[in-house]
Design a protein around this motif. Structure first.
Motif, short mmCIF file in Angstrom:
data_model
loop_
_atom_site.label_atom_id
_atom_site.label_comp_id
_atom_site.label_asym_id
_atom_site.label_seq_id
_atom_site.Cartn_x
_atom_site.Cartn_y
_atom_site.Cartn_z
N ILE A 8 -1.05 11.05 -9.18
CA ILE A 8 -0.77 9.62 -9.18
C ILE A 8 0.24 9.39 -10.30
CG2 ILE A 8 -1.66 7.29 -9.55
CD1 ILE A 8 -4.39 8.33 -8.59
N GLY A 9 1.35 8.77 -9.97
CA GLY A 9 2.35 8.40 -10.97
C GLY A 9 2.26 6.90 -11.20
N VAL A 10 2.12 6.51 -12.44
CA VAL A 10 2.07 5.08 -12.79
C VAL A 10 3.33 4.80 -13.59
CG1 VAL A 10 0.77 3.23 -13.86
CG2 VAL A 10 -0.45 5.18 -12.87
N LEU A 11 4.15 3.89 -13.08
CA LEU A 11 5.46 3.64 -13.66
C LEU A 11 5.50 2.39 -14.52
CD1 LEU A 11 7.70 4.38 -10.53
CD2 LEU A 11 6.80 5.99 -12.23
N GLY A 12 6.35 2.43 -15.53
CA GLY A 12 6.65 1.26 -16.35
C GLY A 12 7.91 0.58 -15.85
N VAL A 17 12.56 2.56 -9.11
CA VAL A 17 13.36 2.99 -10.27
C VAL A 17 12.71 4.23 -10.86
CG1 VAL A 17 14.20 2.35 -12.56
CG2 VAL A 17 14.05 0.61 -10.76
N CYS A 18 13.39 5.36 -10.76
CA CYS A 18 12.90 6.60 -11.34
C CYS A 18 13.45 6.71 -12.76
CB CYS A 18 13.36 7.80 -10.51
SG CYS A 18 12.81 9.37 -11.19
N TYR A 19 12.53 6.74 -13.74
CA TYR A 19 12.95 6.81 -15.14
C TYR A 19 12.12 7.85 -15.86
CZ TYR A 19 13.59 5.60 -20.00
OH TYR A 19 13.86 5.67 -21.34
N PRO A 20 12.76 8.74 -16.59
CA PRO A 20 14.20 8.97 -16.64
C PRO A 20 14.69 9.63 -15.35
CG PRO A 20 13.10 10.60 -18.01
CD PRO A 20 12.04 9.66 -17.49
N LYS A 21 15.96 9.49 -15.09
CA LYS A 21 16.55 9.99 -13.84
C LYS A 21 16.34 11.49 -13.67
CE LYS A 21 20.04 6.38 -13.70
NZ LYS A 21 20.05 5.64 -12.49
N ASN A 23 13.75 13.05 -13.91
CA ASN A 23 12.44 13.29 -13.28
C ASN A 23 12.44 13.03 -11.78
OD1 ASN A 23 11.32 14.02 -15.69
ND2 ASN A 23 10.36 12.05 -16.08
N LYS A 24 13.60 12.93 -11.17
CA LYS A 24 13.70 12.59 -9.75
C LYS A 24 12.93 13.58 -8.87
CE LYS A 24 15.37 10.16 -6.32
NZ LYS A 24 14.84 8.85 -6.00
N LYS A 25 13.04 14.89 -9.14
CA LYS A 25 12.33 15.88 -8.32
C LYS A 25 10.82 15.73 -8.47
CE LYS A 25 15.88 19.40 -8.00
NZ LYS A 25 16.25 20.79 -8.24
N LEU A 26 10.34 15.49 -9.69
CA LEU A 26 8.92 15.27 -9.91
C LEU A 26 8.46 14.01 -9.19
CD1 LEU A 26 6.24 15.92 -11.29
CD2 LEU A 26 7.09 14.69 -13.31
N TYR A 27 9.24 12.94 -9.28
CA TYR A 27 8.96 11.68 -8.59
C TYR A 27 8.77 11.93 -7.09
CZ TYR A 27 9.98 6.86 -7.00
OH TYR A 27 9.94 5.62 -6.42
N GLU A 28 9.67 12.71 -6.50
CA GLU A 28 9.59 13.00 -5.07
C GLU A 28 8.37 13.85 -4.73
OE1 GLU A 28 13.48 14.63 -4.37
OE2 GLU A 28 14.41 12.64 -4.34
N PRO A 41 7.84 -5.73 -10.22
CA PRO A 41 8.63 -5.96 -9.01
C PRO A 41 9.70 -4.88 -8.81
CG PRO A 41 8.59 -7.94 -10.40
CD PRO A 41 7.98 -6.83 -11.18
N LEU A 42 10.10 -4.70 -7.56
CA LEU A 42 11.19 -3.79 -7.26
C LEU A 42 12.39 -4.13 -8.14
CD1 LEU A 42 11.00 -3.71 -3.37
CD2 LEU A 42 10.26 -1.93 -4.95
N GLY A 43 13.09 -3.11 -8.58
CA GLY A 43 14.29 -3.32 -9.39
C GLY A 43 14.03 -3.49 -10.87
N THR A 44 12.76 -3.50 -11.31
CA THR A 44 12.45 -3.64 -12.74
C THR A 44 12.84 -2.37 -13.46
OG1 THR A 44 10.61 -5.13 -12.29
CG2 THR A 44 10.65 -4.06 -14.45
#
Length: 91
Positions: A8-12, A17-21, A23-28, A41-44
Motif C-alpha cells: 500500500i502506497g500512501v502519498l502526500g 503525482v509520483c514524487y519523487p519522479k 520512484n515511478k517504477k516503484l509506484y507502478e 485531490p488530483l494534481g496536488t
C-alpha cells in the motif's frame, strides 16, 4: 515487492503525482500488486504541510509501530503520535 507480496502506497500528493519522479517504477509496481492511497485531490503537488497529513494515514494502517530513534520534533514522532499511541522513553 520481490517476494510477490502486496503493498500500500500512501502519498502526500494527489494519486496522479509520483514524487519523487525517480520512484515511478516503484509506484507502478505498487499499483500492480496493491493500492495507492491519498486524501489529496488530483494534481496536488508535494508541499511540507502535506506529509504530516499523509503520515496520519500511514500510522493508522498497522496495528503498531516501533520508533527506534527520532529528534524531538521529527516526522517519526509526529507519525507515531498520529497512530495508535506513542510512549516516549526507553522500552
Amino acid at each position: 515487492m520481490t517476494a510477490n507480496g502486496r503493498a500500500i502506497g500512501v502519498l502526500g500528493t494527489g494519486i496522479d503525482v509520483c514524487y519523487p519522479k525517480e520512484n515511478k517504477k516503484l509506484y507502478e509496481k505498487v499499483l500492480e500488486r496493491g493500492a495507492i492511497l491519498s486524501e489529496f485531490p488530483l494534481g496536488t503537488h508535494p508541499a511540507p504541510e502535506t506529509f504530516p497529513i499523509r503520515n496520519r494515514i500511514v500510522a493508522g494502517i498497522p496495528l503498531g509501530a516501533i520508533i527506534v530513534e527520532g529528534a524531538q520534533c521529527s516526522g517519526s514522532l509526529i507519525t507515531g503520535a498520529a497512530g495508535h499511541g506513542i510512549w516516549p522513553g526507553s522500552v
